[in-house]
Motif scaffolding. Sequence first.
Motif, PDB file in Angstrom:
ATOM      1  N   LEU A 192      33.318  -0.860  -4.959  1.00  0.00           N
ATOM      2  CA  LEU A 192      33.034  -0.554  -6.360  1.00  0.00           C
ATOM      3  C   LEU A 192      33.707   0.713  -6.865  1.00  0.00           C
ATOM      4  O   LEU A 192      34.130   0.782  -8.028  1.00  0.00           O
ATOM      5  N   ARG A 193      33.798   1.706  -5.999  1.00  0.00           N
ATOM      6  CA  ARG A 193      34.263   3.037  -6.383  1.00  0.00           C
ATOM      7  C   ARG A 193      35.576   3.048  -7.169  1.00  0.00           C
ATOM      8  O   ARG A 193      35.733   3.795  -8.125  1.00  0.00           O
ATOM      9  N   ARG A 194      36.534   2.244  -6.788  1.00  0.00           N
ATOM     10  CA  ARG A 194      37.852   2.263  -7.423  1.00  0.00           C
ATOM     11  C   ARG A 194      37.908   1.487  -8.736  1.00  0.00           C
ATOM     12  O   ARG A 194      38.927   1.515  -9.419  1.00  0.00           O
ATOM     13  N   TYR A 195      36.847   0.746  -9.035  1.00  0.00           N
ATOM     14  CA  TYR A 195      36.914  -0.152 -10.183  1.00  0.00           C
ATOM     15  C   TYR A 195      35.809   0.075 -11.201  1.00  0.00           C
ATOM     16  O   TYR A 195      36.056  -0.032 -12.401  1.00  0.00           O
ATOM     17  N   ALA A 196      34.622   0.356 -10.725  1.00  0.00           N
ATOM     18  CA  ALA A 196      33.492   0.212 -11.642  1.00  0.00           C
ATOM     19  C   ALA A 196      32.418   1.310 -11.578  1.00  0.00           C
ATOM     20  O   ALA A 196      31.979   1.807 -12.606  1.00  0.00           O
ATOM     21  N   TRP A 197      32.004   1.696 -10.379  1.00  0.00           N
ATOM     22  CA  TRP A 197      30.921   2.679 -10.285  1.00  0.00           C
ATOM     23  C   TRP A 197      30.902   3.294  -8.903  1.00  0.00           C
ATOM     24  O   TRP A 197      31.476   2.741  -7.967  1.00  0.00           O
ATOM     25  N   HIS A 198      30.224   4.425  -8.800  1.00  0.00           N
ATOM     26  CA  HIS A 198      30.090   5.058  -7.495  1.00  0.00           C
ATOM     27  C   HIS A 198      28.781   5.802  -7.389  1.00  0.00           C
ATOM     28  O   HIS A 198      28.222   6.250  -8.390  1.00  0.00           O
ATOM     29  N   ALA A 199      28.289   5.919  -6.174  1.00  0.00           N
ATOM     30  CA  ALA A 199      27.114   6.754  -5.908  1.00  0.00           C
ATOM     31  C   ALA A 199      27.135   7.177  -4.448  1.00  0.00           C
ATOM     32  O   ALA A 199      27.576   6.438  -3.576  1.00  0.00           O
ATOM     33  N   GLN A 200      26.659   8.390  -4.214  1.00  0.00           N
ATOM     34  CA  GLN A 200      26.505   8.922  -2.859  1.00  0.00           C
ATOM     35  C   GLN A 200      25.130   8.520  -2.332  1.00  0.00           C
ATOM     36  O   GLN A 200      24.229   8.195  -3.104  1.00  0.00           O
ATOM     37  N   HIS A 201      24.965   8.658  -1.034  1.00  0.00           N
ATOM     38  CA  HIS A 201      23.677   8.268  -0.453  1.00  0.00           C
ATOM     39  C   HIS A 201      22.537   9.124  -1.009  1.00  0.00           C
ATOM     40  O   HIS A 201      21.409   8.648  -1.150  1.00  0.00           O
ATOM     41  N   SER A 202      22.878  10.378  -1.369  1.00  0.00           N
ATOM     42  CA  SER A 202      21.829  11.279  -1.889  1.00  0.00           C
ATOM     43  C   SER A 202      21.275  10.798  -3.225  1.00  0.00           C
ATOM     44  O   SER A 202      20.192  11.209  -3.638  1.00  0.00           O
ATOM     45  N   GLN A 203      22.008   9.941  -3.893  1.00  0.00           N
ATOM     46  CA  GLN A 203      21.525   9.382  -5.150  1.00  0.00           C
ATOM     47  C   GLN A 203      20.890   8.005  -4.901  1.00  0.00           C
ATOM     48  O   GLN A 203      19.964   7.604  -5.597  1.00  0.00           O
ATOM     49  N   ILE A 204      21.414   7.316  -3.896  1.00  0.00           N
ATOM     50  CA  ILE A 204      20.981   5.939  -3.631  1.00  0.00           C
ATOM     51  C   ILE A 204      19.552   5.877  -3.090  1.00  0.00           C
ATOM     52  O   ILE A 204      18.721   5.107  -3.588  1.00  0.00           O
ATOM     53  N   TYR A 205      19.254   6.713  -2.086  1.00  0.00           N
ATOM     54  CA  TYR A 205      17.932   6.613  -1.453  1.00  0.00           C
ATOM     55  C   TYR A 205      16.781   6.870  -2.423  1.00  0.00           C
ATOM     56  O   TYR A 205      15.826   6.089  -2.476  1.00  0.00           O
ATOM     57  N   PRO A 206      16.849   7.945  -3.208  1.00  0.00           N
ATOM     58  CA  PRO A 206      15.748   8.146  -4.177  1.00  0.00           C
ATOM     59  C   PRO A 206      15.638   6.994  -5.187  1.00  0.00           C
ATOM     60  O   PRO A 206      14.531   6.591  -5.540  1.00  0.00           O
ATOM     61  N   GLU A 207      16.790   6.459  -5.616  1.00  0.00           N
ATOM     62  CA  GLU A 207      16.746   5.378  -6.611  1.00  0.00           C
ATOM     63  C   GLU A 207      16.163   4.102  -6.010  1.00  0.00           C
ATOM     64  O   GLU A 207      15.434   3.367  -6.687  1.00  0.00           O
ATOM     65  N   LEU A 208      16.448   3.836  -4.727  1.00  0.00           N
ATOM     66  CA  LEU A 208      15.844   2.673  -4.060  1.00  0.00           C
ATOM     67  C   LEU A 208      14.326   2.816  -4.026  1.00  0.00           C
ATOM     68  O   LEU A 208      13.593   1.846  -4.263  1.00  0.00           O
ATOM     69  N   ASN A 209      13.863   4.033  -3.757  1.00  0.00           N
ATOM     70  CA  ASN A 209      12.414   4.248  -3.753  1.00  0.00           C
ATOM     71  C   ASN A 209      11.813   3.993  -5.132  1.00  0.00           C
ATOM     72  O   ASN A 209      10.736   3.418  -5.253  1.00  0.00           O
ATOM     73  N   ARG A 210      12.544   4.414  -6.187  1.00  0.00           N
ATOM     74  CA  ARG A 210      12.066   4.164  -7.552  1.00  0.00           C
ATOM     75  C   ARG A 210      12.074   2.669  -7.874  1.00  0.00           C
ATOM     76  O   ARG A 210      11.140   2.152  -8.504  1.00  0.00           O
ATOM     77  N   LEU A 211      13.134   1.965  -7.438  1.00  0.00           N
ATOM     78  CA  LEU A 211      13.204   0.520  -7.680  1.00  0.00           C
ATOM     79  C   LEU A 211      12.018  -0.189  -7.032  1.00  0.00           C
ATOM     80  O   LEU A 211      11.422  -1.100  -7.619  1.00  0.00           O
TER      81      LEU A 211
END
Lengths: 178, 178
Positions: A29-48
């Motif tokens: 995804l990073r080169r085309y559309a979106w990116h996120a680091q693990h530090s952003q992913i883990y908290p967002e998964l918990n929110r989801l």
Amino acid sequence: MSLRYALLGLLAEEPASGYDLARKFERNLRRYAWHAQHSQIYPELNRLAADGLATVVEQGPRGRRTYAITDVGRIELRRWVLDPNDEPVVRNEHTLKLFLLSTLDVEDARKVLRQQAEGSREEYERLRAAIDEAQQAGRPAVSLLAAELGARYFQTLHEWAQWALDRLDSAEDRSGNA
Amino acid sequence: MSLRYALLGLLAEEPASGYDLARKFERNLRRYAWHAQHSQIYPELNRLAADGLATVVEQGPRGRRTYAITDVGRIELRRWVLDPNDEPVVRNEHTLKLFLLSTLDVEDARKVLRQQAEGSREEYERLRAAIDEAQQAGRPAVSLLAAELGARYFQTLHEWAQWALDRLDSAEDRSGNA
DNA sequence: ATTTACATGTAAGACGTTACATGATTCT
DNA sequence: AGAATCATGTAACGTCTTACATGTAAAT
């Protein structure tokens, strides 16, 4: 809110852990559309999970938690994808540099364009080969639409860079320089 | 740091006020490469001036300050444009939605693709007309490279959407549905 | 006279990056 | 045994968006 839907979208394709998702961003995804680091992913998964849009479906070694999208999550994802976003904002540092080529002198611009032509050709060929391989392996057509778009973007970039180099040459000819 | 260089690049094309720059982002850059609101632009212009990369060259009515890039600024801009950024990150909510089309059912995907094909065709034609007009007006070739890239991107998007619609049709035929 | 466009600024909160932190499992 | 990879998390800092805030000049 795009991160939320990017995660939901990836989970809609297949269940994954935060670690898996971080690699998907990096690779697909990073080169085309979106990116996120693990530090952003883990908290967002918990929110989801807290919001009932995703749920833990498997516990693995090393504390690994595999998430899957829920029915509610799928409805919310569909709503977002179908919603036409009228005023899109694109952030692409690479394209920005290309847009600012006219601020350089012609020799510098040529240098960037040559690198660009070369780099985008390589990336195009890499993607094209990956698509062919996936097709041989019988991957369904719908799952290859994104890859095809990526490939065509790089092809366009390559062709544009070649065209721009030609354009600079002929402009120079007309102005009577070497 | 991209904002800083986006501003420097726009000032390298021609001197402008913060207000002018905000409109340039909105009209020329937002859909392709970068964006910033005035609330980000004004403080950054002050920093550019403090760092000697830009300077106020004119005071106008209503407190208007026209900035120009300095020689130091031009050197710094050139350094940045020529520096190959190895691991580019693209944030494009629109492309993200297209990448997630495979998570929808075929009828929903078709709907998005039809909108996409229509929208990108319109945008392509709009840009192509603008380029033709600029060419008639005798704008130098190098200043039209960016516009040409934008036009080709939308053309590619249009062609891809058409191709994807065809693909979904033939996949459906093979599976024996209406 | 009123509306629209011009023009600049700050503040709060959301989003994103980098650095810090820890530990388990697998591979060589 | 040691290195690489897997796996998750928090904190500080920087960037970006939205809202608040103010005033001038031009157009109708």
